[in-house]
Enzyme design. Structure first.
Site, PDB file in Angstrom:
ATOM      1  N   GLY A  40       0.029  37.910  41.168  1.00  0.00           N
ATOM      2  CA  GLY A  40       0.621  39.247  41.035  1.00  0.00           C
ATOM      3  C   GLY A  40       2.129  39.222  41.240  1.00  0.00           C
ATOM      4  N   GLY A  41       2.660  38.055  41.618  1.00  0.00           N
ATOM      5  CA  GLY A  41       4.112  37.887  41.695  1.00  0.00           C
ATOM      6  C   GLY A  41       4.765  38.659  42.826  1.00  0.00           C
ATOM      7  CB  ALA A 115       3.817  24.478  37.175  1.00  0.00           C
ATOM      8  N   GLY A 275      21.094  41.538  45.553  1.00  0.00           N
ATOM      9  CA  GLY A 275      20.688  41.101  44.224  1.00  0.00           C
ATOM     10  C   GLY A 275      19.703  39.958  44.280  1.00  0.00           C
ATOM     11  NE  ARG A 276      14.030  39.711  43.098  1.00  0.00           N
ATOM     12  CZ  ARG A 276      13.345  39.254  44.151  1.00  0.00           C
ATOM     13  NH1 ARG A 276      13.622  39.715  45.362  1.00  0.00           N
ATOM     14  NH2 ARG A 276      12.370  38.379  44.009  1.00  0.00           N
ATOM     15  CG  ASP A 316      12.764  39.509  37.779  1.00  0.00           C
ATOM     16  OD1 ASP A 316      12.680  40.453  36.972  1.00  0.00           O
ATOM     17  OD2 ASP A 316      12.691  39.656  39.014  1.00  0.00           O
ATOM     18  CG  HIS A 448       4.314  77.878  34.520  1.00  0.00           C
ATOM     19  ND1 HIS A 448       5.574  77.661  35.024  1.00  0.00           N
ATOM     20  CD2 HIS A 448       3.789  78.923  35.206  1.00  0.00           C
ATOM     21  CE1 HIS A 448       5.823  78.539  35.977  1.00  0.00           C
ATOM     22  NE2 HIS A 448       4.755  79.318  36.108  1.00  0.00           N
TER      23      HIS A 448
END
Ligand SMILES: Cc1cc2nc3c(=O)[nH]c(=O)nc-3n(C[C@H](O)[C@H](O)[C@H](O)COP(=O)(O)OP(=O)(O)OC[C@H]3O[C@@H](n4cnc5c(N)ncnc54)[C@H](O)[C@@H]3O)c2cc1C
Length: 472
Positions: A40-41, A115, A275-276, A316, A448
Site C-alpha cells: 500500500g506504499g 528489488a 519535501g520528499r 513519485d 439543496h
C-alpha cells in the site's frame, strides 16, 4: 537462487504500483509485484490514510470542545494518544490487507523483498530480489519502477524520530508535545501542525518562502493563514532554519530571517516537512541505463517509458505532483500500455487537496497561471458564509472560486477553501477534463441544502447570475 518468469514485474506496491499490478492481472498479463516494506506504499501506511485519520480525530476533538455553541454540554474532552494510535493502526491494517487480497484475487504474484535491476538477458529484463526467503531472480519482459519517495532532510537536522521528526515519526507520537516547531509550510507541515495545535501543542511554522502552500490560490491560502492565527499557531515566513542544539530538556532552534537577523525558538519536537525525494538509489538504474534527472527523478515520457525499452516508471519516483491519485492514474494507464492498448497519460487537470482546517482544494489554473497563459479571465466567488448548508453544520469559513476565460467562458480553474472542499473538487475536475463552460456548472441542478451549491453559485457569479449574493 530461485527463478520466476513473468510478463511484467512491478517494483513497489504503493498507490502507483499496486493498482498497476491489479490492472495488469485483470488484463491477463502474468505479473509479480515486489514490495520491501509497505504493502500500500507510503500512502496507506505512513502518508495519506494515517494522516487523515489523525486529522479526523483532531477535528472531532476540536468540535467537541465547541459543542456548547449548539447547546450540547459534554465537558472538557480528554485525549488518549495510545487509543488514537490503535484506532489509526486498525484503519491502516484493514486497507493494507485489502491491497494484498486484491492483488491475489487478480492472479498477481506477491513477492516480499528489496528489488534491484540486474543485467538484461535475451529472454528479458532481470530483477534480483533480496527477501526473507533469500535471493530470487525475476525475469520479465516489462519492468515497472514504482518505488516512490521518502522525506527529505536538511543539513544539520538528522532525523532521529526523537527530537527531529519526519512525517512518519509525527504520525506515531504517543504523547502531545508541548512545543512543536514545524519546518516547512507545505501541505504536510500544515496538516500535521494543525493536528497538534488542536491537541494543545504550541505550534510554530517556519517557512523559507514568503508564503505558505507554494503556488496554491492566494485567497485560499489566506483562509488557512487566518485559521492558523486564530488557533494560536505562529507562522514565520521568509525564515530559514539554520541549526539546532539539544539542551537536554528542550531543543533550541536557530532561525535566520529575511534581514539576516538570527532568532531562537525553544521546542520539544521539531517536525521536518521540507519535501520528499525519489527512491532511486540501490536500484541498479545506472548499470541498466535508466536515466535520472538532476534531482534524481527517473525521466519518463507520456507513456511512462524510461530511457530503456520495456522499463517503465510511475508515481513519485518520476516527480511532478507527488500525489497518490497521480501515481494511481499513471499505474492504471501503464497497465493498458503494457497490454498493448493505445494509451498515454493525457490529463488536463490534476486536482489536489490540502487537508488543513478548512480544507483547500484546487483543480486547473490559478488566476495568475491563467493570465500567464494569455487568458483574459472572469472570476466568480461564493462565500460559505452565505450557504445554508455551511451555516447549518456550523462551518462557514472559506469560499468557492471559479475562473473562466472571459470570451469562451470555458472553465479554467476552480479553487475551494472550506469544509468538504476535498470532496467538492471532483465536479470541477470533471468540468475541466470535459472542457465545460461556466453555464454547464450553473445550469446543472445541485441538490439543496449541500455544500456543492457553492460551486454552482461561484460559476453563476462569474457571469453575473448568482442569486444568493450581490453580483459585482
Ligand atoms: C504525511 C503524508 C501525507 C500525504 N497525504 C497525501 C494526500 O492526502 N493525498 C495525496 O494524494 N497524497 C498524499 N501524500 C503523498 C502520497 O503518499 C504519495 O504521493 C504516494 O504514496 C506516491 O505513491 P507511489 O506509489 O509513487 O510511491 P510510494 O507510496 O512511496 O510507494 C512506493 C513503494 O515502493 C517500495 N519500494 C521502494 N524501493 C523498493 C525496492 N527497491 N524494492 C521493493 N520495494 C521498494 C516502498 O517500500 C513503497 O512501499 C502524503 C504523503 C505523506 C508523507
Amino acid at each position: 537462487m530461485s527463478e520466476l518468469r513473468v510478463d511484467a514485474v512491478v517494483i513497489g506496491a504503493g498507490p502507483g504500483g499496486y493498482p498497476c499490478g491489479i490492472r495488469l492481472g485483470q488484463l491477463k498479463i502474468k505479473t509479480a509485484v515486489v514490495e520491501r516494506e509497505y504493502w500500500g506504499g507510503v500512502c496507506l501506511n505512513v502518508g495519506c490514510i494515517p494522516s487523515k485519520a489523525v486529522i479526523h480525530a483532531a477535528k472531532t476533538y476540536e468540535k467537541i470542545g465547541h459543542a456548547d455553541e449548539l447547546g450540547i454540554t459534554v465537558g472538557k474532552p480528554t485525549l488518549d494518544m495510545t487509543k488514537l494510535q490503535a484506532w489509526k493502526g486498525g484503519v491502516v491494517t484493514k486497507l493494507t490487507g485489502g491491497v494484498k487480497t486484491l492483488l491475489k484475487g487478480n492472479g498477481v504474484q506477491l513477492v516480499e523483498g528489496k528489488a534491484r535491476l540486474d543485467k538484461s538477458g535475451p529472454d528479458g529484463h532481470r530483477v534480483i530480489v533480496d527477501g526473507p526467503q533469500g535471493q530470487q531472480t525475476i525475469i520479465a519482459k516489462s519492468v515497472v519502477i514504482a518505488t516512490g519517495s521518502r522525506p527529505m532532510a536538511i543539513p544539520g537536522f538528522a532525523i532521529d524520530q526523537q527530537r527531529i521528526l519526519d512525517s512518519t515519526g509525527a504520525l506515531v507520537l504517543d504523547h502531545v508535545p508541548q512545543r512543536l516547531v514545524v519546518i516547512g509550510g507545505g501541505y504536510i507541515g500544515l496538516e500535521l501542525g494543525m493536528v497538534y495545535a488542536k491537541f494543545g501543542s504550541k505550534v510554530t511554522v517556519v517557512e523559507a518562502m514568503p508564503n505558505l502552500l507554494g503556488t496554491m490560490d492566494k485567497d485560499c491560502v489566506g483562509v488557512v493563514a487566518r485559521k492558523l492565527k486564530k488557533m494560536g499557531v505562529e507562522v514565520m515566513l521568509d525564515a530559514k532554519a539554520k541549526s539546532w542544539e539539544d539542551k537536554g530538556d528542550r531543543a533550541v532552534l536557530t532561525i535566520e530571517g529575511k534581514d539576516g537577523k538570527l532568532a531562537t525558538i525553544d521546542a520539544d519536537k521539531i517536525l521536518l516537512a521540507v519535501g520528499r525525494r525519489p527512491n532511486t538509489e540501490d536500484l541498479g538504474l545506472e548499470a541498466a541505463g535508466v536515466k535520472v534527472d538532476k534531482r534524481g527523478y527517473i525521466v519518463a515520457d507520456d507513456q511512462l517509458r524510461t530511457s530503456v525499452p520495456n522499463i517503465y516508471a510511475i508515481g513519485d519516483v518520476i516527480g511532478g505532483m507527488m500525489l497518490a491519485h497521480k501515481a494511481t492514474k499513471e499505474g492504471e494507464t501503464l497497465a493498458e500500455i503494457i497490454a498493448g492498448h493505445k494509451a498515454a497519460v493525457d490529463i488536463r487537470c490534476m486536482p489536489a487537496v490540502v487537508f488543513t482546517d478548512p480544507e483547500v482544494a484546487t483543480a486547473g489554473l490559478t488566476e495568475d497561471e491563467a493570465r500567464a497563459k494569455g487568458h483574459t479571465i472572469k472570476v466568480g466567488k461564493f462565500p460559505f458564509a452565505a450557504l445554508g448548508r455551511a451555516l447549518s453544520v456550523n462551518d462557514t469559513d472559506g469560499f468557492a472560486k471559479v475562473i473562466c476565460d472571459a470570451k469562451t467562458e470555458e472553465v479554467l480553474g476552480v479553487h475551494i477553501a472550506g469544509n468538504g472542499a476535498g470532496d467538492l473538487i471532483s465536479e470541477a475536475a470533471l468540468a475541466i477534463e470535459m472542457g465545460a463552460v461556466v453555464q454547464d456548472l450553473n445550469l446543472t441542478v445541485h441538490p439543496h441544502p449541500t455544500l456543492s451549491e457553492a460551486v454552482r453559485e461561484a460559476a453563476a457569479a462569474a457571469i453575473g447570475e448568482a442569486v444568493h449574493i450581490i453580483n459585482r
